[in-house]
Design a protein around this motif. Structure first.
Motif, PDB file in Angstrom:
ATOM      1  N   ALA A 119      38.647  27.097  39.725  1.00 22.85           N
ATOM      2  CA  ALA A 119      39.073  26.358  40.910  1.00 22.85           C
ATOM      3  C   ALA A 119      38.020  26.494  42.013  1.00 22.85           C
ATOM      4  N   GLY A 120      36.954  27.247  41.691  1.00 19.21           N
ATOM      5  CA  GLY A 120      35.901  27.480  42.673  1.00 19.21           C
ATOM      6  C   GLY A 120      36.254  28.523  43.705  1.00 19.21           C
ATOM      7  N   ASP A 121      37.268  29.356  43.402  1.00 18.87           N
ATOM      8  CA  ASP A 121      37.767  30.325  44.386  1.00 18.87           C
ATOM      9  C   ASP A 121      37.468  31.777  44.043  1.00 18.87           C
ATOM     10  N   LEU A 122      36.619  32.038  43.050  1.00 22.49           N
ATOM     11  CA  LEU A 122      36.324  33.415  42.661  1.00 22.49           C
ATOM     12  C   LEU A 122      34.900  33.517  42.142  1.00 22.49           C
ATOM     13  N   ALA A 123      34.157  34.477  42.692  1.00 21.80           N
ATOM     14  CA  ALA A 123      32.842  34.817  42.150  1.00 21.80           C
ATOM     15  C   ALA A 123      33.044  35.980  41.187  1.00 21.80           C
ATOM     16  N   THR A 124      32.943  35.711  39.906  1.00 20.71           N
ATOM     17  CA  THR A 124      33.224  36.754  38.908  1.00 20.71           C
ATOM     18  C   THR A 124      32.161  37.841  38.889  1.00 20.71           C
ATOM     19  N   ASP A 125      31.034  37.613  39.574  1.00 20.23           N
ATOM     20  CA  ASP A 125      30.006  38.647  39.653  1.00 20.23           C
ATOM     21  C   ASP A 125      30.093  39.457  40.951  1.00 20.23           C
ATOM     22  N   ASP A 126      31.180  39.292  41.691  1.00 28.30           N
ATOM     23  CA  ASP A 126      31.406  40.035  42.936  1.00 28.30           C
ATOM     24  C   ASP A 126      32.575  40.994  42.717  1.00 28.30           C
ATOM     25  N   LEU A 127      32.267  42.285  42.636  1.00 27.40           N
ATOM     26  CA  LEU A 127      33.297  43.273  42.323  1.00 27.40           C
ATOM     27  C   LEU A 127      34.422  43.287  43.349  1.00 27.40           C
ATOM     28  N   SER A 128      34.095  43.090  44.625  1.00 28.09           N
ATOM     29  CA  SER A 128      35.144  43.131  45.647  1.00 28.09           C
ATOM     30  C   SER A 128      36.134  41.987  45.435  1.00 28.09           C
ATOM     31  N   GLU A 129      35.653  40.797  45.064  1.00 27.49           N
ATOM     32  CA  GLU A 129      36.554  39.675  44.806  1.00 27.49           C
ATOM     33  C   GLU A 129      37.376  39.910  43.544  1.00 27.49           C
ATOM     34  N   VAL A 130      36.735  40.432  42.530  1.00 25.38           N
ATOM     35  CA  VAL A 130      37.437  40.729  41.280  1.00 25.38           C
ATOM     36  C   VAL A 130      38.523  41.783  41.523  1.00 25.38           C
ATOM     37  N   ALA A 131      38.200  42.788  42.325  1.00 22.53           N
ATOM     38  CA  ALA A 131      39.167  43.850  42.626  1.00 22.53           C
ATOM     39  C   ALA A 131      40.370  43.303  43.386  1.00 22.53           C
ATOM     40  N   GLU A 132      40.158  42.298  44.228  1.00 22.83           N
ATOM     41  CA  GLU A 132      41.270  41.667  44.940  1.00 22.83           C
ATOM     42  C   GLU A 132      42.227  41.001  43.964  1.00 22.83           C
ATOM     43  N   VAL A 133      41.685  40.366  42.942  1.00 20.99           N
ATOM     44  CA  VAL A 133      42.529  39.732  41.926  1.00 20.99           C
ATOM     45  C   VAL A 133      43.369  40.790  41.223  1.00 20.99           C
ATOM     46  N   ALA A 134      42.730  41.882  40.825  1.00 25.93           N
ATOM     47  CA  ALA A 134      43.453  42.956  40.137  1.00 25.93           C
ATOM     48  C   ALA A 134      44.509  43.577  41.044  1.00 25.93           C
ATOM     49  N   ALA A 135      44.157  43.776  42.311  1.00 25.89           N
ATOM     50  CA  ALA A 135      45.104  44.369  43.261  1.00 25.89           C
ATOM     51  C   ALA A 135      46.325  43.477  43.436  1.00 25.89           C
ATOM     52  N   GLY A 136      46.106  42.172  43.431  1.00 22.50           N
ATOM     53  CA  GLY A 136      47.226  41.241  43.550  1.00 22.50           C
ATOM     54  C   GLY A 136      48.199  41.328  42.395  1.00 22.50           C
ATOM     55  N   LEU A 137      47.739  41.895  41.284  1.00 21.06           N
ATOM     56  CA  LEU A 137      48.594  42.087  40.109  1.00 21.06           C
ATOM     57  C   LEU A 137      49.102  43.520  39.992  1.00 21.06           C
ATOM     58  N   GLY A 138      48.758  44.344  40.991  1.00 25.00           N
ATOM     59  CA  GLY A 138      49.277  45.709  41.009  1.00 25.00           C
ATOM     60  C   GLY A 138      48.335  46.775  40.503  1.00 25.00           C
ATOM     61  N   TYR A 139      47.069  46.440  40.254  1.00 30.32           N
ATOM     62  CA  TYR A 139      46.108  47.433  39.779  1.00 30.32           C
ATOM     63  C   TYR A 139      45.293  47.919  40.971  1.00 30.32           C
ATOM     64  N   PRO A 140      45.359  49.216  41.302  1.00 29.06           N
ATOM     65  CA  PRO A 140      44.721  49.714  42.525  1.00 29.06           C
ATOM     66  C   PRO A 140      43.210  49.482  42.557  1.00 29.06           C
ATOM     67  N   LYS A 141      42.720  49.045  43.717  1.00 30.48           N
ATOM     68  CA  LYS A 141      41.294  48.765  43.869  1.00 30.48           C
ATOM     69  C   LYS A 141      40.444  50.002  43.586  1.00 30.48           C
ATOM     70  N   ALA A 142      40.867  51.150  44.096  1.00 28.48           N
ATOM     71  CA  ALA A 142      40.066  52.366  43.913  1.00 28.48           C
ATOM     72  C   ALA A 142      39.952  52.727  42.437  1.00 28.48           C
ATOM     73  N   ASP A 143      41.048  52.579  41.704  1.00 28.86           N
ATOM     74  CA  ASP A 143      41.025  52.869  40.267  1.00 28.86           C
ATOM     75  C   ASP A 143      40.067  51.932  39.546  1.00 28.86           C
ATOM     76  N   LEU A 144      40.094  50.666  39.943  1.00 28.76           N
ATOM     77  CA  LEU A 144      39.244  49.686  39.275  1.00 28.76           C
ATOM     78  C   LEU A 144      37.769  49.957  39.570  1.00 28.76           C
ATOM     79  N   ALA A 145      37.456  50.244  40.822  1.00 30.71           N
ATOM     80  CA  ALA A 145      36.065  50.508  41.191  1.00 30.71           C
ATOM     81  C   ALA A 145      35.516  51.702  40.419  1.00 30.71           C
ATOM     82  N   ALA A 146      36.335  52.742  40.272  1.00 32.90           N
ATOM     83  CA  ALA A 146      35.895  53.924  39.522  1.00 32.90           C
ATOM     84  C   ALA A 146      35.696  53.601  38.057  1.00 32.90           C
ATOM     85  N   ALA A 147      36.615  52.836  37.493  1.00 29.35           N
ATOM     86  CA  ALA A 147      36.539  52.516  36.063  1.00 29.35           C
ATOM     87  C   ALA A 147      35.345  51.623  35.754  1.00 29.35           C
TER      88      ALA A 147
END
Length: 198
Positions: A119-147
């Motif tokens: 939809a042109g609304d996500l840069a898949t090479d930007d970790l901060s944007e990707v982490a926002e998607v995961a957080a919206g589904l309940g996956y903590p940003k800090a956990d994702l960044a570490a993993a």
């Protein structure tokens, strides 16, 4: 229990997106689990000397028409993002990080990444944007960044791609049914018939 079907996909592949929208229902109709396998088509392209469809002469124009046409028929909001295809390693690694903890959530994450990216609304090479998607589904940003930064996870992601190529995977989407290969979204009706006759 029958063995799972394996679904290999790349986040930059429009055809993978269309298959991802259908694969769960298809598998369920035949009492199978769909095991999702995110990988980078770049791994296969290195072996086949191929280019992404949207960067290949002649194929590029047709692919843009075809993806748009399929999306319209499926009722999906769709546009090819500027700079497509993105390398998308943060999204790829995030999928595998989530998949290790919760495969069902990883599938939901993948579908949301596809939806937002195309939809042109996500840069898949930007970790901060990707982490926002995961957080919206309940996956903590800090956990994702570490993993995502874990060298062991990075090695695992590379290994998934290398193993796929070793099994003959050269495109996406790719489905294995009891080790029988099917390449392409347009092969899903054949997958359906194969499952019905298994």
């Amino acid at each position: 229990m029958p063995s799972p079907i394996e679904f290999f996909f790349d986040f930059g592949s429009g055809y993978s997106y269309f298959a991802a929208v259908e694969i769960e229902a298809l598998a369920a109709r035949h009492g199978r689990e769909a095991r999702w396998r995110a990988f980078s088509l770049g791994t296969a392209f290195k072996r086949t000397n191929a280019l992404p469809l949207t960067r290949a002469p002649l194929k590029s124009d047709y692919t843009r028409i075809d993806w748009t046409r399929i999306a319209r028929e499926k009722g999906l909001s769709f546009q090819i993002p500027e700079g497509h295809p993105h390398a998308g390693l943060p999204a790829l690694r995030a999928f595998h990080a989530i998949d290790r903890r919760d495969p069902a959530l990883a599938k939901r994450f993948a579908l949301e990444v596809f939806r937002l990216y195309f939809a042109g609304d996500l840069a898949t090479d930007d970790l901060s944007e990707v982490a926002e998607v995961a957080a919206g589904l309940g996956y903590p940003k800090a956990d994702l960044a570490a993993a995502v930064g874990d060298p062991e996870l990075k090695a695992h992601v590379r290994e998934v791609g290398e193993q796929a190529v070793a099994r003959g995977v050269f495109g996406a989407p790719w489905v294995f049914v009891d080790d029988e290969p099917f390449w392409g979204w347009d092969r899903l009706p054949m997958v359906e018939r194969r499952l019905a006759g298994a």
